[in-house]
Design an enzyme around this catalytic site. Sequence first.
Site, PDB file in Angstrom:
ATOM      1  N   LEU A 249       0.805  -1.222   0.000  1.00 28.07           N
ATOM      2  CA  LEU A 249       0.000   0.000   0.000  1.00 28.07           C
ATOM      3  C   LEU A 249       0.839   1.274   0.000  1.00 28.07           C
ATOM      4  O   LEU A 249       0.287   2.371   0.096  1.00 28.07           O
ATOM      5  CB  LEU A 249      -0.921   0.016   1.226  1.00 28.07           C
ATOM      6  N   ARG A 250       2.159   1.120  -0.116  1.00 30.08           N
ATOM      7  CA  ARG A 250       3.006   2.314  -0.083  1.00 30.08           C
ATOM      8  C   ARG A 250       2.663   3.265  -1.226  1.00 30.08           C
ATOM      9  O   ARG A 250       2.647   4.488  -1.062  1.00 30.08           O
ATOM     10  CB  ARG A 250       4.488   1.925  -0.147  1.00 30.08           C
ATOM     11  N   ALA A 251       2.371   2.704  -2.412  1.00 27.99           N
ATOM     12  CA  ALA A 251       2.036   3.550  -3.555  1.00 27.99           C
ATOM     13  C   ALA A 251       0.781   4.376  -3.272  1.00 27.99           C
ATOM     14  O   ALA A 251       0.716   5.567  -3.609  1.00 27.99           O
ATOM     15  CB  ALA A 251       1.839   2.695  -4.799  1.00 27.99           C
TER      16      ALA A 251
END
Length: 311
Positions: A249-251
Amino acid sequence: MTECKPSSFPFTAVVGQDALKLALILTTINPLIGGVIISGSRGSAKSTLARGLEDVVPRDGELSSPFVTLPLGASEQQVLGSFTTDSDRSANASTFQPGLLAKAHEGILYVDNVNLLPDSLIDRLLDGNLSGLYCVEHAGHSYEYVSQFTLIGTMNREEGVLRPQLKDRFGLMVELSHDYSLEERVQIVRLRDEYDQDNQGFCEAFKYKQRNLRQSISLARERVSMVKCVDALRMDIASRCQDAQVEGLRADIVWVRAAIAHAAWRGAQTVSIDDVIAVQEFVLAHRRKRGRANDDSLSSISSFANKRTPS
């Protein structure tokens, strides 16, 4: 005349490369974006713009934010810090000497040829990157310190790849090209010649553009915490990330932060779909698992050119 380091070609004097200029400005507006990795061949102005950022980062009163360069051949002790024995005290007494990471706290850590860093040093950078807490241990002594900085790295793909673990730590990525028009090539050569002949006078000529850009970034920093992003756009970002088959979920997190920073940069109070699209390629360039996402991302950079930074 204004002060100008021989190595500091003014940020606002660089011709072209609007994508990189925008990415650097956004991560300066909101350091939580996580920095920028710049990929490009020699002569694409990647180092010039990265180093030029030092002079347009807003100052805290008379103090400028630290800009620390991590040289390619730096040792782990130089980067993390080391202990020195105090000869005037007992044999077991020692003093901690801060390294480059400690000096970069609340500033910018710049790494040229970041893809050529040794794996051992990359591992130590990654250890404390998320928490901002670094620990140095040696001969029974230990020291912990906080260092939170914006990481800017440059690389040339022809000289080696970047480890996936480190690549993902960079919030944004910009891939540069040498696609200059004839007019731009002539202007670049002329400006460089003027700078080499009289760098102090050259910097003096650009000091107002530098100051105005610094002030614009400062205003955007003040606005960024007040910008709202509605759930519909957050859902759109999640959908685009899913379509690009990114890992984790970093993006999503970085994309929302970058879109908010972009809205603040253009003086808006709410994020629009244009803000989402404007930063799309920056976020996905080093994360997508399949073909280029929507072509609308390629129209993103016009927002920088249209930004009203006074001349």
